[in-house]
Design an enzyme around this catalytic site. Structure first.
Site, mmCIF file in Angstrom:
data_model
loop_
_atom_site.group_PDB
_atom_site.id
_atom_site.type_symbol
_atom_site.label_atom_id
_atom_site.label_comp_id
_atom_site.label_asym_id
_atom_site.label_seq_id
_atom_site.Cartn_x
_atom_site.Cartn_y
_atom_site.Cartn_z
ATOM 1 N N ASP A 123 13.910 42.962 42.211
ATOM 2 C CA ASP A 123 14.339 44.366 42.175
ATOM 3 C C ASP A 123 13.340 45.345 41.551
ATOM 4 O O ASP A 123 13.742 46.220 40.766
ATOM 5 C CB ASP A 123 15.689 44.475 41.452
ATOM 6 C CG ASP A 123 16.817 43.734 42.151
ATOM 7 O OD1 ASP A 123 16.563 43.060 43.169
ATOM 8 O OD2 ASP A 123 17.973 43.809 41.661
ATOM 9 N N LYS B 173 20.306 42.066 48.735
ATOM 10 C CA LYS B 173 21.561 41.580 48.148
ATOM 11 C C LYS B 173 22.392 42.763 47.691
ATOM 12 O O LYS B 173 21.857 43.853 47.458
ATOM 13 C CB LYS B 173 21.254 40.663 46.963
ATOM 14 C CG LYS B 173 20.482 41.383 45.877
ATOM 15 C CD LYS B 173 20.039 40.469 44.767
ATOM 16 C CE LYS B 173 19.277 41.238 43.709
ATOM 17 N NZ LYS B 173 20.028 42.318 43.051
ATOM 18 N N CYS C 121 19.980 41.314 36.873
ATOM 19 C CA CYS C 121 19.566 40.564 38.068
ATOM 20 C C CYS C 121 18.612 39.409 37.767
ATOM 21 O O CYS C 121 18.681 38.378 38.429
ATOM 22 C CB CYS C 121 19.011 41.530 39.107
ATOM 23 S SG CYS C 121 20.337 42.606 39.731
HETATM 24 C C1 VGL Z 1 20.686 45.629 38.569
HETATM 25 C C2 VGL Z 1 22.427 46.773 37.641
HETATM 26 C C3 VGL Z 1 22.926 47.063 38.885
HETATM 27 C C4 VGL Z 1 19.434 44.836 38.353
HETATM 28 C C5 VGL Z 1 21.168 45.908 39.822
HETATM 29 O O1 VGL Z 1 18.567 44.822 39.253
HETATM 30 O O2 VGL Z 1 19.308 44.223 37.261
HETATM 31 N N1 VGL Z 1 21.325 46.046 37.478
HETATM 32 N N2 VGL Z 1 22.288 46.629 39.955
#
Ligand code: VGL
Ligand code: ZN
Length: 240
Positions: free
Chosen positions: A42, A140, A185
């Site tokens: 991410d 995802k 994540c």
């Molecule tokens: C994430 C919060 C919401 C992450 C993704 O990538 O850690 N955190 N969505």
């Protein structure tokens, strides 16, 4: 006059200095092989400075990840990839604010600012990532009613993203996890990788956390308990 202890100490230092292999990498240096994969989690504009869910110092992971990625023949990246009006967005729950929690059919859900909406610039991978050899991008969190911090399993605990099957099909045994955010994540991915039977290393300085309600300390404790190895990027042998 030197006493006996000082003489022994001086001798010890000399002997050690003679033996120290200064030109060689540290004995603990890890060399990723063809059964190793780097999972870059991410590293998307929404989680970087100026993004809607910016992680403090998030941009600092990019050069570290670019450097260690050179040591891996297998690199997989992930993208948080939500529908508009996703269930994890505080904006769709009346009276709720970001970082509050709610109970959903699959368990407790932290609510977030709207982020990583499919096809938006915020959901794009950072343009500063430089990993042309990355072989797969896993998206995802694309089911509207289920979140997915983990790159392996959605938050319902049963819907697979297919990543474990992919890695096993490629004969990967070890994964190294880096990216954003350490306590969500990255940690959920590392824990699910252990459950799927992989050896797991999290590269601490190649990650940054959100840290809400003690989440960062809890994540490291959960990962330690699950046998996830906590390493630094300097532990990985990267040839110049
Ligand atoms: C994430 C919060 C919401 C992450 C993704 O990538 O850690 N955190 N969505
Ligand atoms: Zn998300």
């Amino acid at each position: 006059m030197l006493d006996r202890r000082q003489i022994l100490a001086a001798l010890g230092t000399t002997a050690l200095a003679t033996l120290a292999p200064t030109a060689l990498p540290a004995a603990t240096s890890i060399k990723p092989d063809d059964a190793s994969a780097l999972l870059v989690i991410d590293v998307q504009n929404c989680f970087l400075p100026g993004g809607s869910l910016a992680v403090k110092e998030g941009e600092q992971v990019v050069p570290v990840i670019n450097r260690i990625a050179k040591a891996f023949s297998n690199v997989v990246m992930t993208q948080d990839w939500h529908t508009p009006g996703h269930v994890s967005f505080a904006s769709v729950h009346s009276g709720k604010k970001p970082f509050e929690t709610i109970d959903l059919p699959y368990g407790k859900q932290v609510l977030w600012p709207d982020h990583c909406v499919q096809g938006t610039d915020g959901a794009a991978l950072s343009k500063d990532l430089s990993i042309p050899h990355a072989e797969l991008i896993i998206r995802k969190g694309f089911h509207k009613d289920v979140d997915s911090y983990s790159a392996f399993l959605e938050a319902d605990g049963k819907t697979s993203t297919g990543l474990a099957g992919y890695l096993k099909g490629r004969k990967i045994k070890r994964v190294f996890v880096a990216g954003l955010a350490t306590d969500f994540c990255v940690a959920w991915t590392a824990l699910d990788a252990r459950k799927a039977g992989f050896e797991v290393h999290v590269v601490e300085d190649a990650c940054r956390g959100i840290d809400t309600q003690g989440s960062l300390a809890k994540a490291w404790a959960d990962m330690a308990k699950a046998g996830v190895k906590r390493i630094q990027s300097s532990d990985i042998a990267v040839s110049a």
